[in-house]
Design an enzyme around this catalytic site. Structure first.
Site, PDB file in Angstrom:
ATOM      1  N   SER A 126      25.442 -67.306 -49.018  1.00  0.00           N
ATOM      2  CA  SER A 126      24.903 -66.003 -49.412  1.00  0.00           C
ATOM      3  C   SER A 126      23.578 -66.160 -50.137  1.00  0.00           C
ATOM      4  CB  SER A 126      25.901 -65.294 -50.326  1.00  0.00           C
ATOM      5  OG  SER A 126      25.327 -64.154 -50.932  1.00  0.00           O
ATOM      6  N   TYR A 151      31.089 -64.497 -57.460  1.00  0.00           N
ATOM      7  CA  TYR A 151      30.957 -64.538 -55.998  1.00  0.00           C
ATOM      8  C   TYR A 151      29.896 -65.559 -55.589  1.00  0.00           C
ATOM      9  CZ  TYR A 151      29.350 -63.191 -51.360  1.00  0.00           C
ATOM     10  OH  TYR A 151      28.940 -63.213 -50.046  1.00  0.00           O
TER      11      TYR A 151
END
Length: 334
Positions: A126, A151
């Protein structure tokens, strides 16, 4: 060729399955169909990608025994691992969901690849890993040791875990740092979806950091083109590579990390305006401060991916927003 696609009921996963099937590949897709967002949308995606060369199995990648059996039975050539607990803000509310899916689940996939000698593992990282990095555009040669959400930390951990398996077991692994993907069949927790729904419903949309934010919005059609292309580019060992002189995105092991984005960030207010123009409705707006876990700007340097695959995004924001809004109106008018 036989592929495993994890997260096959997801936004990017379902589109990747469709792309691979159209190219003539056999695909097994897995997903646990969790209720992080509307499961009806996930089932609808699966109905859309029904194909003679596609089989779906409902499965949780955190279930070690089940994943181990899957790899033993199927003997995949390549794995595209997209399953993960997504969402920056949700990682603040429910951190343990991220350890199970993103850490334990990723380890189970790595072990499956090791035991069955998979030829290439491509997995989702990501743009969130860039965290406090203020240098733009974000390059894979940059340090990513200061994430601002759990995350993001789990995605950085995925890259480190993958490198260790590439080094120890000679498994070719490629991580893709996705930059703000949007388009039809998208996730309801993402800004394009939230804005479109609220504007149509006459509700107020929240604008973080008073609108002073930039995102490298990338249409899903461009993303899956890059994903499928990189699956054919196996990273190789580089005996000359050293920690002191080499990029952290490569290694002496068969390991690589790439950015995959549009490469031209757009101001959040301009993106909102594009949605307003397409809907023909002016949004009611609530301007607020930066939220925990958010970053000010994402901007992808994609030169390495272009050199490796010829990948070059084609869908403009105007075209992409028009496509998404058209899908949204049709899907939710049923």
């Amino acid at each position: 060729m036989k592929y495993l696609v994890t997260g096959a009921a997801g936004f990017i996963g379902s589109a990747t399955v469709e792309k691979l099937n159209l190219a003539g590949h056999d695909v097994v897709g897995i997903d646990n169909i969790n209720d992080y967002y509307d499961v009806k949308l996930k089932h609808a995606r699966l109905q859309r990608i029904v194909h003679p060369q596609f089989r779906f199995i409902e499965m949780d990648i955190a279930d070690r025994d089940t994943v181990e059996q899957l790899f033993e039975n199927e003997q995949f050539d390549r794995v595209i691992h997209l399953a993960a607990q997504a969402g920056v803000r949700y990682s603040i509310e429910n951190p343990y969901a991220y350890s199970e899916s993103n850490l334990v689940g990723h380890l189970n996939i790595l072990e499956g690849c090791r035991q069955s000698k998979v030829k290439h593992l491509v997995y989702a990282s990501s743009s969130s890993v860039y965290g406090l990095n203020g240098k733009v555009p974000f390059a894979t040669s940059d340090g990513v040791d200061h994430p601002v959400s759990l995350y993001a930390a789990t995605k950085k951990a995925n890259e480190l875990m993958s490198h260790s398996y590439s080094h120890l077991y000679n498994i070719p692994t490629t991580g893709l740092r996705f930059f703000t993907v949007y388009g039809s069949w998208g996730r309801p927790d993402m800004a394009p979806f939230i804005f479109t729904k609220k504007i149509l419903d006459g509700e107020t949309i929240d604008i973080n950091n008073n609108g002073d934010m930039w995102r490298d919005f990338t249409h899903v059609d461009d993303i899956i083109e890059g994903v499928v292309r990189i699956a054919d580019v196996l990273p190789e060992r580089s005996e000359d590579w050293t920690v002191e002189s080499g990029s952290p995105a490569s290694s002496s092991a068969p390991y690589a990390v790439y950015n995959i984005g549009h490469g031209s960030p757009i101001n959040l207010m301009d993106f909102v305006k594009a949605i307003e123009n397409e809907l023909g409705i002016e949004a009611k707006k609530n301007f607020r401060e930066m939220q925990p876990g958010d970053v000010y700007q994402t901007y992808a340097d994609t030169k390495d991916l272009y050199q490796a695959t010829g990948y070059q995004p084609k869908v403009s924001v105007k075209e992409g927003v028009a496509e998404f809004v058209s899908w949204y109106k049709e899907f939710y008018s049923k």
